[in-house]
Scaffold this active site. Structure first.
Site, PDB file in Angstrom:
ATOM      1  NE  ARG A 185      -3.251  -9.053  -4.440  1.00  0.00           N
ATOM      2  CZ  ARG A 185      -4.214  -8.165  -4.653  1.00  0.00           C
ATOM      3  NH1 ARG A 185      -4.011  -7.198  -5.551  1.00  0.00           N
ATOM      4  NH2 ARG A 185      -5.362  -8.229  -4.016  1.00  0.00           N
ATOM      5  CE  LYS A 241      -2.796 -12.097  -6.682  1.00  0.00           C
ATOM      6  NZ  LYS A 241      -2.740 -13.111  -5.589  1.00  0.00           N
ATOM      7  CG  HIS A 268       2.155 -11.499   1.612  1.00  0.00           C
ATOM      8  ND1 HIS A 268       1.460 -11.133   0.484  1.00  0.00           N
ATOM      9  CD2 HIS A 268       1.221 -11.767   2.563  1.00  0.00           C
ATOM     10  CE1 HIS A 268       0.159 -11.193   0.732  1.00  0.00           C
ATOM     11  NE2 HIS A 268      -0.011 -11.564   1.979  1.00  0.00           N
ATOM     12  NE  ARG A 303      -1.011  -7.469  -0.392  1.00  0.00           N
ATOM     13  CZ  ARG A 303      -1.859  -6.726  -1.108  1.00  0.00           C
ATOM     14  NH1 ARG A 303      -1.426  -5.640  -1.727  1.00  0.00           N
ATOM     15  NH2 ARG A 303      -3.133  -7.058  -1.208  1.00  0.00           N
ATOM     16  CG  HIS A 312      -7.564  -6.921   0.653  1.00  0.00           C
ATOM     17  ND1 HIS A 312      -7.251  -6.658   1.972  1.00  0.00           N
ATOM     18  CD2 HIS A 312      -6.495  -7.582   0.149  1.00  0.00           C
ATOM     19  CE1 HIS A 312      -6.064  -7.138   2.248  1.00  0.00           C
ATOM     20  NE2 HIS A 312      -5.581  -7.699   1.166  1.00  0.00           N
ATOM     21  CE1 TYR A 353      -2.213  -5.968   7.824  1.00  0.00           C
ATOM     22  CE2 TYR A 353      -4.084  -6.200   6.349  1.00  0.00           C
ATOM     23  CZ  TYR A 353      -2.734  -6.305   6.597  1.00  0.00           C
ATOM     24  OH  TYR A 353      -1.886  -6.768   5.614  1.00  0.00           O
TER      25      TYR A 353
END
Length: 312
Positions: free
Chosen positions: A153, A177, A256, A259, A282, A291
């Site tokens: 990110r 995160k 993004h 990414r 994730h 995806y």
């Protein structure tokens, strides 16, 4: 949770979308209007984003249905809620995601326009030539090589500590995160770009220390700003400039998007979806499942190319 805190949640979320995904001003305003409506509903019931549960969010959506709002409008509100809570969960503001299992009239989440290999190569080449000094060019190259090699990110990229890349590591330890750590392999071009940039970076930090007595920065990409490192907005501006240098449409190129290119190209070349989930950081496989259409195409080719009944 006060109204001011609600506004901070919304403002921080919108700033991240603008910096990481290049959300247009009109898009940001639409998200803001939708989330302000959710905020007002929660506040009327003595709640807020931090403590609302799934039942309360579903009650809000039911109210929209009863008020006669179009399915597209309700789907957009649900999308805003889901994205806000996904962001809040990844940032560590909430330990759970109350919107994760909520169903609605929403459309299937789809990928943005994915960059091809030739476009990524053009961006990487542009980074090597874009910049007034050798140090700027080395920094730009390091940023882009790291971004494409790791799928970080943009917030993770710009805030990387210099200590994470010292000693020519083959794996990069990323604190993402929610303060969660993960290991991501480094490609050889990325390792070379890091080595080159560290030389310029450390020399500049040493000069700064001698001239002003300032303590060297802990960040790989230091800045004089309040954050102490390059900001997401600054990198967003930079990648647009690199797109122009590469002869690409800047409107299509975002951090993004790189990414997405990282994940898409890995899947095209046989990577497992669970591995992609781990590399992207994730928290839920459902986020990575956007995806799966790539896997569907690959499985279709696998059958058509190898099944006996598919051959002439």
């Amino acid at each position: 949770m006060t109204a001011a805190t609600h506004r901070r949640w919304i403002a921080t979320f919108l700033a991240a979308k603008a910096a990481e995904q290049g959300a247009a001003r009109n898009t940001q305003l639409a998200y803001e209007r939708d989330l302000r409506d959710v905020q007002a509903y929660l506040e009327r019931r003595g709640s807020g984003f931090a403590d609302a549960d799934r039942a309360m969010l579903e009650a809000y959506l039911t109210q929209l249905d009863a008020a006669g709002l179009a399915p597209a409008t309700r789907a957009r509100r649900l999308s805003a809620i889901k994205q806000l809570y996904r962001f809040a969960h990844e940032e560590g503001w909430r330990s759970d995601n109350p919107a994760l299992q909520i169903k609605g009239p929403g459309k299937r989440i789809t990928l943005p326009d994915t960059l091809g290999m030739a476009e990524v190569d053009a961006l990487l080449a542009a980074a090597e030539t874009h910049g007034k000094t050798a140090a700027e060019r080395a920094r730009n190259t390091c940023l882009m090589q790291l971004l494409y090699a790791t799928g970080l990110r943009v917030s993770e990229l710009v805030s990387l500590p210099a200590s994470a890349v010292r000693g020519a590591p083959q794996m990069l330890l990323v604190r993402g995160k929610g303060n969660k750590e993960r290991l991501v392999p480094l490609s050889r071009p990325a390792q070379a770009a890091i080595t080159l940039w560290l030389g310029h970076r450390d020399a500049a930090q040493e000069i700064r220390k001698l001239e002003s007595g300032t303590k060297p920065s802990a960040f790989l990409f230091p800045s004089h700003g309040a954050a102490g490192h390059m900001t997401r907005v600054r990198f967003f501006t930079l990648i647009k400039a690199l797109a122009a240098t590469a002869g690409l449409d800047p409107a299509r190129i975002t951090p993004h998007g790189m990414r997405h290119a990282f994940a898409t190209h890995l899947l095209h070349n046989g990577a497992d979806l669970r591995a992609i989930q781990t590399l992207l950081g994730h928290a839920d496989i459902a986020t990575t499942e956007i995806y799966t259409h790539i896997l569907d195409d690959r499985l279709k080719r696998l059958v058509l190319d190898n099944h006996p009944l598919a051959k002439d």
